[in-house]
Design an enzyme around this catalytic site. Structure first.
Site, PDB file in Angstrom:
ATOM      1  N   LYS A  58      60.323  11.571  47.438  1.00 34.41           N
ATOM      2  CA  LYS A  58      59.019  11.268  46.847  1.00 34.41           C
ATOM      3  C   LYS A  58      58.936   9.794  46.481  1.00 34.41           C
ATOM      4  O   LYS A  58      59.846   9.245  45.855  1.00 34.41           O
ATOM      5  CB  LYS A  58      58.807  12.135  45.602  1.00 34.41           C
ATOM      6  CG  LYS A  58      57.374  12.120  45.066  1.00 34.41           C
ATOM      7  CD  LYS A  58      57.237  13.132  43.940  1.00 34.41           C
ATOM      8  CE  LYS A  58      55.829  13.149  43.374  1.00 34.41           C
ATOM      9  NZ  LYS A  58      54.850  13.665  44.344  1.00 34.41           N
ATOM     10  N   GLU A  61      50.686  30.234  41.781  1.00 37.72           N
ATOM     11  CA  GLU A  61      49.921  30.563  40.585  1.00 37.72           C
ATOM     12  C   GLU A  61      49.720  32.062  40.410  1.00 37.72           C
ATOM     13  O   GLU A  61      49.807  32.597  39.296  1.00 37.72           O
ATOM     14  CB  GLU A  61      48.567  29.846  40.616  1.00 37.72           C
ATOM     15  CG  GLU A  61      48.651  28.352  40.383  1.00 37.72           C
ATOM     16  CD  GLU A  61      49.131  27.561  41.596  1.00 37.72           C
ATOM     17  OE1 GLU A  61      49.403  26.349  41.472  1.00 37.72           O
ATOM     18  OE2 GLU A  61      49.220  28.162  42.695  1.00 37.72           O
ATOM     19  N   ARG A  95      43.512  30.380  42.242  1.00 35.92           N
ATOM     20  CA  ARG A  95      44.383  31.087  43.172  1.00 35.92           C
ATOM     21  C   ARG A  95      44.894  32.404  42.579  1.00 35.92           C
ATOM     22  O   ARG A  95      45.432  33.241  43.307  1.00 35.92           O
ATOM     23  CB  ARG A  95      45.580  30.206  43.542  1.00 35.92           C
ATOM     24  CG  ARG A  95      45.205  28.855  44.129  1.00 35.92           C
ATOM     25  CD  ARG A  95      46.419  27.928  44.173  1.00 35.92           C
ATOM     26  NE  ARG A  95      46.082  26.612  44.711  1.00 35.92           N
ATOM     27  CZ  ARG A  95      46.881  25.554  44.646  1.00 35.92           C
ATOM     28  NH1 ARG A  95      48.069  25.662  44.075  1.00 35.92           N
ATOM     29  NH2 ARG A  95      46.511  24.394  45.161  1.00 35.92           N
TER      30      ARG A  95
END
Length: 364
Positions: free
Chosen positions: A13, A106, A134
């Site tokens: 990242k 989720e 979601r």
């Protein structure tokens, strides 16, 4: 090559930019910064207690859930891959056996937490408002149908600024308001957030939804003694001493931190201001009081206007035979684009000046 293939890419990242490589969590959303030296613009809020600045709502949540968990052994924390984003890491660092990061899932977060609730625990399940969409089916079927002791904390509710249309927490009130067995509330400030969290974990409170925004609150002294608040009870925040000559009597009803702007407007123009606190159940005493003592109502919320708190107020007035005029302010029927929160509030008409002009027009 025949058959299914699995391509596993290991990424770094922030690759190619040293400050981001060294601190990937911070640089997920760095805000404005100098690309030459990586210096970030000072945040408007601190992340520690006692620095004299208002804290982020997420940090108030993080410190408060830990404080409650120390006194209530049933409390556990659940989040889908956002422990630092929602500040559940504060509890996770001290109570790793009572906090759970389930990854970017989720729906699973809700069902996983519901299982623990069914077995006697009290989960604080923290999900960004936009991503809780979601888990809509899970909220209904796995939590609400059984009235489980469950606290769904919706971080990033309302406008989130530069993250844009996919991340604005616009639809949580409108989508969850029709679901039975839910208590839905939103704090005007940090003290109210603490009171709501405290109340939600008390016995026999069933399923709560607490929504609060990204960014800072308004109180440097955010830490307060927590107290129980009555479910479905709003607050009169300001009432003019007497009506303005030649003007219609107006009441502003708000939900959430947008009430801070509305209260200043109310004081400036001589209107009443009520912080409703709860979208479900609504404070019917306040609604009846307003309908019988004022000429018009302006509702303000940081969520989609269609189906939101203003719609709930309008429905109640119609169902109970009141013909008072209601003007609803909230997010329009579109996907709001990118911009700072202050810019977007002005564009959609829920900043202080827009509220003021709407109210003045209604009072003519």
């Amino acid at each position: 090559m025949k058959g299914p293939k699995l391509l596993h890419l290991h990424t770094l990242k922030g690759y190619g930019y040293k400050p981001a490589e060294e601190r990937p969590t911070i640089w997920h959303a760095p805000g404005q910064f100098n690309p030459e030296n990586g210096e970030r613009k000072d945040d408007a809020a601190g992340t520690t207690e006692g620095n004299g600045k208002p804290q982020k709502f997420q940090d108030v949540f993080g410190h408060t859930v830990l404080e409650l968990a120390k006194k209530n052994s049933r409390i556990v924390g659940v989040t889908p891959a956002m422990p630092t984003g929602c500040s559940l890491n504060i509890m996770m660092n001290e109570m790793p056996d009572r906090t759970f990061d389930v990854g970017i899932a989720e729906g699973h977060a809700v069902t996983f937490a519901a299982g623990m609730a069914k077995d006697g625990l009290l989960p604080f399940c923290n999900i960004y408002s936009a991503f809780a969409q979601r888990a809509y089916d899970n909220i209904i079927h796995d939590v609400a149908t059984m009235r489980l002791p469950f606290v769904l904390c919706l971080d990033r509710a309302g406008l989130v600024g530069e993250d844009g249309p996919t991340h604005h927490g616009a639809f949580d009130i409108a989508s969850l308001r029709p679901v039975p067995n839910l208590t839905i509330c939103s704090p005007m400030d940090e003290h109210e957030l603490r009171h709501m969290m405290y109340t939600a974990q008390l016995p026999d409170k069933a399923t709560w939804v607490i929504r609060y925004p990204r960014g800072c609150g308004s109180k440097p002294d955010w830490h307060c003694d927590m107290k129980e608040i009555k479910v479905g009870e709003g607050r009169l925040m300001y009432s003019p001493e007497k009506p303005l000559p030649g003007k219609k009597r107006l009441a502003i009803l708000t939900i959430g931190p947008v009430g801070c702007d509305a209260m200043q407007v109310a004081k400036e123009i001589g209107a009443a201001h009520y912080d409703m606190r709860f979208v479900k159940p609504l404070d019917e005493k306040i609604l009846r009081e307003v309908a019988e003592n004022y000429d018009c109502i302006v509702t303000v919320e940081d969520g989609i206007r269609n189906g939101g708190m203003g719609s709930a107020v309008t429905e109640w007035m119609q169902d109970n035979g009141y013909t008072i005029t209601v003007r609803r302010l909230g997010l329009p029927d579109c996907f709001v684009e990118h911009g700072t929160v202050s810019e977007l509030k002005k564009i959609v008409g829920i900043d202080a000046e827009s509220i003021k002009q709407t109210c003045l027009h209604m009072m003519e």
